[in-house]
Design an enzyme around this catalytic site. Sequence first.
Site, PDB file in Angstrom:
ATOM      1  N   TYR A 359      86.645 -20.742  64.081  1.00 39.02           N
ATOM      2  CA  TYR A 359      87.600 -21.555  64.854  1.00 39.02           C
ATOM      3  C   TYR A 359      88.754 -22.067  64.001  1.00 39.02           C
ATOM      4  CZ  TYR A 359      83.321 -22.087  67.684  1.00 39.02           C
ATOM      5  OH  TYR A 359      82.177 -21.877  68.397  1.00 39.02           O
ATOM      6  N   CYS A 389      80.657 -10.847  52.008  1.00 37.37           N
ATOM      7  CA  CYS A 389      81.664  -9.795  51.842  1.00 37.37           C
ATOM      8  C   CYS A 389      82.574  -9.708  53.050  1.00 37.37           C
ATOM      9  CB  CYS A 389      80.971  -8.470  51.574  1.00 37.37           C
ATOM     10  SG  CYS A 389      80.012  -8.563  50.076  1.00 37.37           S
ATOM     11  N   GLU A 390      83.349 -10.732  53.268  1.00 36.72           N
ATOM     12  CA  GLU A 390      84.333 -10.815  54.346  1.00 36.72           C
ATOM     13  C   GLU A 390      85.467 -11.702  53.837  1.00 36.72           C
ATOM     14  OE1 GLU A 390      84.224  -9.891  57.751  1.00 36.72           O
ATOM     15  OE2 GLU A 390      82.202  -9.054  57.741  1.00 36.72           O
TER      16      GLU A 390
END
Length: 467
Positions: A359, A389-390
């Site tokens: 959000y 891993c993002e």
Amino acid sequence: MWQGRDSRGDVGEGVLSVAASSLGREASASPGGSVPKRPAGTDTVFPRMGGTVQCEGVPLPEIAAAAGTPVYVYSTAGITSQYRALDTAFSAVPHRIHYSVKANGNLAILRLLRSLGAGVDIVSGGELYRALRANYSGRDVVFSGVGKTATEIGEALAAGVRLINAESEAELTIVNDEASRAGVVADIALRVNPEVTVSTPHPYIKTGERGNKFGIAYDEIPDVARRANRLSSVRIRGLDMHLGSQIAGTEPYREGMQRLLELCRILAADGTAQLEYLDVGGGLAVTYEGEDAADPAALAAVVAPVLPPGVTLLLEPGRYLVANAGVLLTRVLFRKRTGGKTYIITDAGMTDLLRPSHYSAYHRIEPVSARVGGQDGGSAVVDVVGPVCESGDFFALDRRMDDVQPGDLLVIYSAGAYGFAMASNYNARPRPAEVLVDGRRFAVVTTRESYEDLVRHEQPALAWRDA
Ligand code: LLP
């Protein structure tokens, strides 16, 4: 491509740019700018004593040492005072507070709220199971949700829930079938989409505007109620709405209440239903940064005086009761400088607290212990990120923070609602532990998941079946 920025317009496109512009997150916490107001209540519930943050009477480093990190820490006093403030504000009218389990369904928290007098608002068979495990009775439960299965409805009827908040005519038919099969009459509230415009910090948490998937369209209610009256195993007892989440003002509730009252009059005039309950939903805002929190007295002042005699008011708060009574405690793994930026990499990630990523939500973050003689009491503009891993795995972007070093503990505030409840096992990360504090004592109420837990439901040998 999305750059994963929750501040200052680096957001690329689509819904995330809507998110960033409607949130305006971190605008007031500009790099080097003034320190924003603390989330309400954190000074009393999470005081800083001798430079170290405590939860009530327990220093957070003691909890980290006992339970490891990342760990959620909840304050009994924080939850209790929020519950009492709301309950007291509505004391002039018959009312029931049904805590919205989705905000934080931990059994210890459910038991605490039950001891204070709360009922629960549930949205699934799993939440019903939690509520019953925490010793709520069926009468303590209202069952909302746009996609209930026949099985869940059957379970709710077997438990004897107080109300099923029906969200469509098709659902009413299934409730009727299940009730008749069980030989009971189901008490129903029709969930109305009041079509009230609300201002929420993110479009994902609006629910009561025209075009949302929730509830029955306002002008269809009289016909649906009439047809429901022809069903022999349901009885309409109430009307329900939920406007959205993180609503600070009273105007949407005043408007929504007017809409419910108008329907009450129509249903009473044509003899369709004499209502016993009006449910105004949840949605009461808390302070994350500097924004206003909902004021229970102001809310009561618009809702209570118009409550018709003989009608009980229901409230379904989630966030208001628990958000600022909880923090996420995490340890700094690395401080890394790359590409002109400084990253503080923590052992908690988006799998533990999804709100910043999902959000663009702001959560205040501080070192648990003030650095003694640290680099000139310095500060720096940093990204606080997790190990997942993002690129979207962050807690804060371009935020000015006191200098912190590997091994330091950080406290992420306002994490009691929709924190653990939205945690996942992505990247095969065990979900964190949860601790409840009460005065000078604390208990681990959820142990950290183990690696074994991660594969518990996967079959070691495949039992193939021929089609
Ligand atoms: N009643 C119904 C029918 C709801 O759908 C909700 C929340 C509530 C009550 C409680 O709302 P509250 O008082 O907590 O605002 N994950 C999001 C919030 C989603 C809320 C969904 N429905 C977040 O982290 O902000």
